[in-house]
Design a protein around this motif. Structure first.
Motif, short mmCIF file in Angstrom:
data_model
loop_
_atom_site.label_atom_id
_atom_site.label_comp_id
_atom_site.label_asym_id
_atom_site.label_seq_id
_atom_site.Cartn_x
_atom_site.Cartn_y
_atom_site.Cartn_z
N LEU A 28 9.12 29.42 24.75
CA LEU A 28 9.32 30.31 23.60
C LEU A 28 8.20 30.15 22.56
O LEU A 28 7.98 31.05 21.76
CB LEU A 28 10.69 30.06 22.96
CG LEU A 28 11.89 30.43 23.83
CD1 LEU A 28 13.19 30.06 23.12
CD2 LEU A 28 11.87 31.90 24.21
N ASP A 32 8.47 35.25 23.04
CA ASP A 32 9.92 35.45 23.11
C ASP A 32 10.29 35.80 24.55
O ASP A 32 9.46 36.31 25.30
CB ASP A 32 10.36 36.59 22.19
CG ASP A 32 10.06 36.30 20.72
OD1 ASP A 32 9.64 35.17 20.41
OD2 ASP A 32 10.24 37.21 19.90
N THR A 72 17.62 38.41 23.63
CA THR A 72 16.26 37.86 23.54
C THR A 72 16.27 36.60 22.69
O THR A 72 16.92 36.54 21.64
CB THR A 72 15.30 38.90 22.92
OG1 THR A 72 15.33 40.08 23.74
CG2 THR A 72 13.89 38.38 22.87
N CYS A 73 15.54 35.61 23.15
CA CYS A 73 15.45 34.32 22.46
C CYS A 73 14.08 34.18 21.83
O CYS A 73 13.07 34.62 22.40
CB CYS A 73 15.64 33.17 23.44
SG CYS A 73 17.14 33.28 24.41
N LYS A 74 14.04 33.51 20.68
CA LYS A 74 12.77 33.15 20.06
C LYS A 74 12.96 31.84 19.33
O LYS A 74 14.09 31.40 19.09
CB LYS A 74 12.28 34.25 19.12
CG LYS A 74 13.11 34.48 17.90
CD LYS A 74 12.49 35.57 17.04
CE LYS A 74 13.25 35.72 15.75
NZ LYS A 74 12.60 36.64 14.84
#
Length: 121
Positions: A28, A32, A72-74
């Motif tokens: 990350l 993202d 979505t991951c960040k």
């Protein structure tokens, strides 16, 4: 010594204790990614990756956003400053102890050299 929030440190170090979670943070840091992409990259089930992301989220290290069916991951807003300070305090403590040990070893070497060789029978 600096006062630390024990709960926060526990959550951070627990999250960082797993190699997969550290790998997720590294990934990350580059960009993202969706939970599905992360699960594929780490050869995991979606459920397994969701659990890892949940631990990282609880520690404040990752944030997620859902758009439609994609989550979505960040990287989260935490910069691990408190954790870094905790580690640095112990690094300095151990460095000081090793410096003192080096002094004792050097004193013993000097004494041995000053005493010269001894006759042994």
């Amino acid at each position: 010594m600096v006062q630390y929030t024990t709960t926060r440190l526990d959550a951070s170090f627990a999250a960082l204790s797993d190699a997969t979670r550290r790998g997720v943070l590294e990934q990350l840091g580059r960009s993202d990614a969706s939970i599905t992409d992360l699960a594929d990259k780490f050869h995991m089930t979606l459920t397994g990756m969701k659990k890892h992301i949940g631990v990282l989220e609880q520690a404040g290290l990752v944030t997620t956003k859902k758009l439609g069916r994609v989550r979505t991951c960040k990287l989260g807003p935490r910069q691990l400053a408190e954790e870094t300070a905790w580690i640095e305090a112990y690094r300095q403590l151990w460095a000081s102890r090793f410096d003192k040990l080096d002094e004792v070893v050097e004193e013993l070497k000097q004494k041995k050299m000053a005493d010269g060789p001894k006759n042994r029978k």
